[in-house]
Write a protein that holds these residues in place. Structure first.
Motif, PDB file in Angstrom:
ATOM      1  N   LEU A  33       0.927  -0.806  -0.153  1.00 17.62           N
ATOM      2  CA  LEU A  33       0.050  -0.047  -0.077  1.00 17.62           C
ATOM      3  C   LEU A  33       1.303   1.241   0.024  1.00 17.62           C
ATOM      4  O   LEU A  33       0.939   1.823   1.346  1.00 17.62           O
ATOM      5  CB  LEU A  33      -0.972  -0.687   0.772  1.00 17.62           C
ATOM      6  N   PRO A  34       1.114   2.054  -1.446  1.00 20.11           N
ATOM      7  CA  PRO A  34       2.249   2.491  -1.121  1.00 20.11           C
ATOM      8  C   PRO A  34       1.356   4.402  -1.056  1.00 20.11           C
ATOM      9  O   PRO A  34      -0.047   4.186  -1.122  1.00 20.11           O
ATOM     10  CB  PRO A  34       2.404   2.795  -2.365  1.00 20.11           C
ATOM     11  N   ASN A  35       2.201   5.162  -0.907  1.00 21.64           N
ATOM     12  CA  ASN A  35       0.830   6.625  -0.760  1.00 21.64           C
ATOM     13  C   ASN A  35       0.795   6.974  -2.468  1.00 21.64           C
ATOM     14  O   ASN A  35       2.121   6.667  -3.076  1.00 21.64           O
ATOM     15  CB  ASN A  35       1.877   7.795   0.129  1.00 21.64           C
ATOM     16  N   LEU A  36       0.180   7.637  -2.783  1.00 18.01           N
ATOM     17  CA  LEU A  36       1.185   8.311  -4.022  1.00 18.01           C
ATOM     18  C   LEU A  36       2.093   9.120  -4.402  1.00 18.01           C
ATOM     19  O   LEU A  36       2.340   9.645  -3.500  1.00 18.01           O
ATOM     20  CB  LEU A  36      -0.510   9.317  -4.789  1.00 18.01           C
ATOM     21  N   GLY A  37       2.800   9.143  -5.191  1.00 15.21           N
ATOM     22  CA  GLY A  37       4.127   9.707  -5.460  1.00 15.21           C
ATOM     23  C   GLY A  37       5.080   8.961  -6.098  1.00 15.21           C
ATOM     24  O   GLY A  37       5.207   7.239  -6.227  1.00 15.21           O
ATOM     25  N   SER A  38       5.335   9.366  -7.440  1.00  7.30           N
ATOM     26  CA  SER A  38       6.053   8.639  -8.532  1.00  7.30           C
ATOM     27  C   SER A  38       7.160   8.026  -7.912  1.00  7.30           C
ATOM     28  O   SER A  38       7.677   6.608  -8.742  1.00  7.30           O
ATOM     29  CB  SER A  38       6.737   9.529 -10.242  1.00  7.30           C
TER      30      SER A  38
ATOM     31  N   GLU B 122      -4.692   5.344   1.331  1.00  6.35           N
ATOM     32  CA  GLU B 122      -5.304   6.819   2.143  1.00  6.35           C
ATOM     33  C   GLU B 122      -7.396   6.807   2.272  1.00  6.35           C
ATOM     34  O   GLU B 122      -7.689   7.712   3.014  1.00  6.35           O
ATOM     35  CB  GLU B 122      -5.480   7.884   0.114  1.00  6.35           C
ATOM     36  N   SER B 123      -7.791   5.789   2.121  1.00  6.96           N
ATOM     37  CA  SER B 123      -9.386   5.557   2.719  1.00  6.96           C
ATOM     38  C   SER B 123      -9.091   5.104   4.660  1.00  6.96           C
ATOM     39  O   SER B 123     -10.320   5.124   4.636  1.00  6.96           O
ATOM     40  CB  SER B 123     -10.076   4.780   1.329  1.00  6.96           C
ATOM     41  N   LEU B 124      -8.306   4.290   4.543  1.00  6.72           N
ATOM     42  CA  LEU B 124      -7.146   4.610   5.875  1.00  6.72           C
ATOM     43  C   LEU B 124      -7.886   5.245   6.336  1.00  6.72           C
ATOM     44  O   LEU B 124      -6.887   5.763   6.255  1.00  6.72           O
ATOM     45  CB  LEU B 124      -6.983   2.791   6.292  1.00  6.72           C
ATOM     46  N   ARG B 125      -7.853   5.458   7.709  1.00  6.68           N
ATOM     47  CA  ARG B 125      -7.545   6.806   9.008  1.00  6.68           C
ATOM     48  C   ARG B 125      -6.838   6.150  10.324  1.00  6.68           C
ATOM     49  O   ARG B 125      -7.216   5.135  10.456  1.00  6.68           O
ATOM     50  CB  ARG B 125      -9.221   7.360   8.974  1.00  6.68           C
TER      51      ARG B 125
ATOM     52  N   LEU C 244      -7.990   1.370  -5.676  1.00  5.54           N
ATOM     53  CA  LEU C 244      -9.286   1.501  -4.477  1.00  5.54           C
ATOM     54  C   LEU C 244     -10.461   1.563  -4.885  1.00  5.54           C
ATOM     55  O   LEU C 244     -10.492   3.057  -5.972  1.00  5.54           O
ATOM     56  CB  LEU C 244      -9.669   1.449  -3.532  1.00  5.54           C
ATOM     57  N   VAL C 245     -11.483   1.023  -5.253  1.00  9.47           N
ATOM     58  CA  VAL C 245     -13.285   1.241  -6.108  1.00  9.47           C
ATOM     59  C   VAL C 245     -14.236   1.108  -4.896  1.00  9.47           C
ATOM     60  O   VAL C 245     -14.598   1.952  -4.844  1.00  9.47           O
ATOM     61  CB  VAL C 245     -12.636   0.552  -7.675  1.00  9.47           C
ATOM     62  N   TYR C 246     -14.045  -0.010  -4.060  1.00 11.29           N
ATOM     63  CA  TYR C 246     -14.744  -0.548  -2.600  1.00 11.29           C
ATOM     64  C   TYR C 246     -14.547  -0.153  -1.075  1.00 11.29           C
ATOM     65  O   TYR C 246     -13.375  -1.140  -1.746  1.00 11.29           O
ATOM     66  CB  TYR C 246     -16.624  -0.716  -3.151  1.00 11.29           C
ATOM     67  N   GLN C 247     -15.460  -0.312  -0.519  1.00 15.29           N
ATOM     68  CA  GLN C 247     -14.152  -0.541   0.703  1.00 15.29           C
ATOM     69  C   GLN C 247     -15.470  -0.495   1.407  1.00 15.29           C
ATOM     70  O   GLN C 247     -16.693   0.157   1.627  1.00 15.29           O
ATOM     71  CB  GLN C 247     -13.423   1.168   1.390  1.00 15.29           C
ATOM     72  N   HIS C 248     -15.692  -1.914   2.153  1.00 18.66           N
ATOM     73  CA  HIS C 248     -17.131  -1.586   3.162  1.00 18.66           C
ATOM     74  C   HIS C 248     -16.523  -1.293   4.657  1.00 18.66           C
ATOM     75  O   HIS C 248     -16.121  -3.190   5.159  1.00 18.66           O
ATOM     76  CB  HIS C 248     -16.965  -3.025   3.338  1.00 18.66           C
ATOM     77  N   ILE C 249     -16.882  -0.630   5.339  1.00 19.86           N
ATOM     78  CA  ILE C 249     -16.236  -0.459   6.819  1.00 19.86           C
ATOM     79  C   ILE C 249     -17.596  -1.028   7.662  1.00 19.86           C
ATOM     80  O   ILE C 249     -18.898  -1.294   7.676  1.00 19.86           O
ATOM     81  CB  ILE C 249     -16.667   0.365   6.836  1.00 19.86           C
ATOM     82  N   ILE C 250     -17.118  -2.128   8.875  1.00 25.49           N
ATOM     83  CA  ILE C 250     -18.120  -2.663  10.056  1.00 25.49           C
ATOM     84  C   ILE C 250     -18.234  -1.812  10.788  1.00 25.49           C
ATOM     85  O   ILE C 250     -17.183  -0.909  11.614  1.00 25.49           O
ATOM     86  CB  ILE C 250     -16.929  -3.833  10.000  1.00 25.49           C
ATOM     87  N   GLU C 251     -19.612  -1.558  11.107  1.00 25.36           N
ATOM     88  CA  GLU C 251     -20.496  -0.954  12.117  1.00 25.36           C
ATOM     89  C   GLU C 251     -20.158  -1.516  13.853  1.00 25.36           C
ATOM     90  O   GLU C 251     -20.519  -3.064  13.305  1.00 25.36           O
ATOM     91  CB  GLU C 251     -21.330   0.338  12.096  1.00 25.36           C
ATOM     92  N   GLU C 252     -20.274  -1.103  15.084  1.00 25.12           N
ATOM     93  CA  GLU C 252     -19.809  -2.383  15.765  1.00 25.12           C
ATOM     94  C   GLU C 252     -21.218  -2.740  15.755  1.00 25.12           C
ATOM     95  O   GLU C 252     -22.187  -2.018  15.437  1.00 25.12           O
ATOM     96  CB  GLU C 252     -19.930  -0.574  16.860  1.00 25.12           C
ATOM     97  N   GLY C 253     -21.354  -3.875  15.977  1.00 23.00           N
ATOM     98  CA  GLY C 253     -22.415  -4.458  16.429  1.00 23.00           C
ATOM     99  C   GLY C 253     -22.993  -5.100  14.994  1.00 23.00           C
ATOM    100  O   GLY C 253     -24.742  -5.967  14.750  1.00 23.00           O
ATOM    101  N   ASP C 254     -22.336  -4.809  13.198  1.00 17.45           N
ATOM    102  CA  ASP C 254     -23.120  -5.530  12.877  1.00 17.45           C
ATOM    103  C   ASP C 254     -22.961  -6.675  12.279  1.00 17.45           C
ATOM    104  O   ASP C 254     -23.816  -7.230  11.727  1.00 17.45           O
ATOM    105  CB  ASP C 254     -22.341  -4.575  11.645  1.00 17.45           C
ATOM    106  N   ASP C 255     -21.965  -7.979  13.273  1.00 18.24           N
ATOM    107  CA  ASP C 255     -22.863  -9.316  12.698  1.00 18.24           C
ATOM    108  C   ASP C 255     -21.944  -9.312  11.155  1.00 18.24           C
ATOM    109  O   ASP C 255     -22.554 -10.844  10.623  1.00 18.24           O
ATOM    110  CB  ASP C 255     -24.030  -9.138  13.107  1.00 18.24           C
ATOM    111  N   PHE C 256     -20.916  -9.081  10.669  1.00 16.01           N
ATOM    112  CA  PHE C 256     -20.250  -9.339   9.995  1.00 16.01           C
ATOM    113  C   PHE C 256     -19.648 -10.628   9.505  1.00 16.01           C
ATOM    114  O   PHE C 256     -18.551 -10.706  10.566  1.00 16.01           O
ATOM    115  CB  PHE C 256     -18.838  -7.981   9.741  1.00 16.01           C
TER     116      PHE C 256
END
Ligand SMILES: [Zn+2]
Length: 326
Positions: free
Chosen positions: A151-156, A175-178, A252-264
């Motif tokens: 997972l690089p940061n953008l930059g040539s 970038e998407s991970l905070r 990246l085109v899609y990220q599924h974030i799990i919320e507390e109690g989602d039972d993913f």
């Protein structure tokens, strides 16, 4: 930013904080290997130890310095992702400021105390005057089977250096991970990237990490070209064999974030870089079936209890629709 007043003083965990270090005979980049940010990813610590063992005795031929650190010591001891909170989701400038200015015993979580100790060491790294770049490799493993990646940061510059280690580069996830250490140090001007070496306990994972770090060190100019050629050729061959069938750059085109109690619950059998079709049933939670939003490859499907990213969907960069964001 608050200045550290006790730079040289040993802290409680510091003996175990440093996995090892190496000072080369000549000038060169400063490379920091950060392992075990998640305690169940201890193979990274072992792999980094092996890299140091391989380089020991070859200091004269090494350009620059190498420092390897354990990030989350307590979680590593317990072999859990984290003890109180995810250590790789708290590197926000505001939280780091609070961690710096609060005495260790008054910090609210084990991970914040670990971060405070780690910051003492990393502050010293940042202070070193060096005309050469400082490279921070944050080493992780993942719960699904499937190929390694970076997972690089953008930059040539980053892309040039990392393309040399053959692992597919996944753009946009960093970038998407905070609140990651990767992003924090990137914003402070370090050349930082994450290496996702393989499944937590797969026997290839340690080898993947050792090989990519050795090749990275050569790409960065720490290990001279031609030095230990047969060994380096073996590492390159190993990496190529793991990744030759995969797209070199994905986004990246899609990220599924799990919320507390989602039972993913991820459906069984998904691997990194497995192609998926729009509408394909990937996982379930208390709201029902979770289907792929688009065609692509699935990345890091979650097969462990701890963690809040269920899966990512990525696409080859050349398959990408015109740029979504910049
Ligand atoms: Zn991790």
């Amino acid at each position: 930013m608050k200045k550290q007043t006790i730079p040289e003083q040993k802290t409680i965990g510091e003996g175990r904080r440093v996995i090892g270090s190496l000072a080369g005979g000549r000038e060169g980049p400063q490379v920091v290997l950060l392992a075990g940010m998640h305690g169940n990813e201890y193979i990274g610590v072992e792999a980094v130890g092996e890299v140091l063992d391989r380089l020991r005795g070859r200091e004269d031929a090494f350009n620059g310095r190498l420092l390897a650190l354990r990030a989350n010591i307590r979680a590593l001891e317990q072999k859990v992702r984290y003890v109180d909170e995810d250590m790789n989701r708290l590197w926000f400038p505001s939280i780091i400021r609070e961690i710096r200015s609060t005495p260790e015993h008054r910090l609210s979580s084990s991970e914040r105390r670990e971060a405070k100790q780690l910051l003492r060491v990393l502050d010293q790294v940042e202070k070193k005057q060096n005309p050469h770049p400082t490279i921070l490799a944050d080493i992780h493993t993942f719960s699904a089977e499937g190929a390694m990646f970076t997972l690089p940061n953008l930059g040539s510059e980053q892309l040039d250096l990392l393309s040399g280690i053959y692992a597919p580069m996944v753009l946009g996830v960093g970038e998407s991970l905070r609140g990651t250490a990767l992003k924090y140090y990137h914003n402070r001007g370090l050349f930082s990237f994450a290496l996702e070496g393989g499944q937590h306990e797969n026997s290839l994972t340690r080898q993947n990490i050792v090989a990519s770090l050795m090749v990275l060190l050569q790409q960065a100019g720490c290990i001279r070209e031609g030095e230990e050629a047969p060994e380096m050729a073996g590492f390159r061959e190993h990496l190529r064999a793991q990744t030759h069938h995969l797209p070199e750059q994905t986004e990246l085109v899609y990220q599924h974030i799990i919320e507390e109690g989602d039972d993913f619950v991820m459906r069984p059998g998904f691997q990194n870089f497995q192609p998926v079709k729009e509408g394909q049933w990937l996982a379930s939670d208390r709201y029902g079936r979770i289907k792929a939003q688009c065609d692509g490859y699935v990345l890091m499907p979650l097969y462990q209890a701890q963690g809040n990213d269920g899966f990512f969907i990525i696409k080859g960069r050349d398959e990408q629709e015109p740029a979504r964001h910049h």
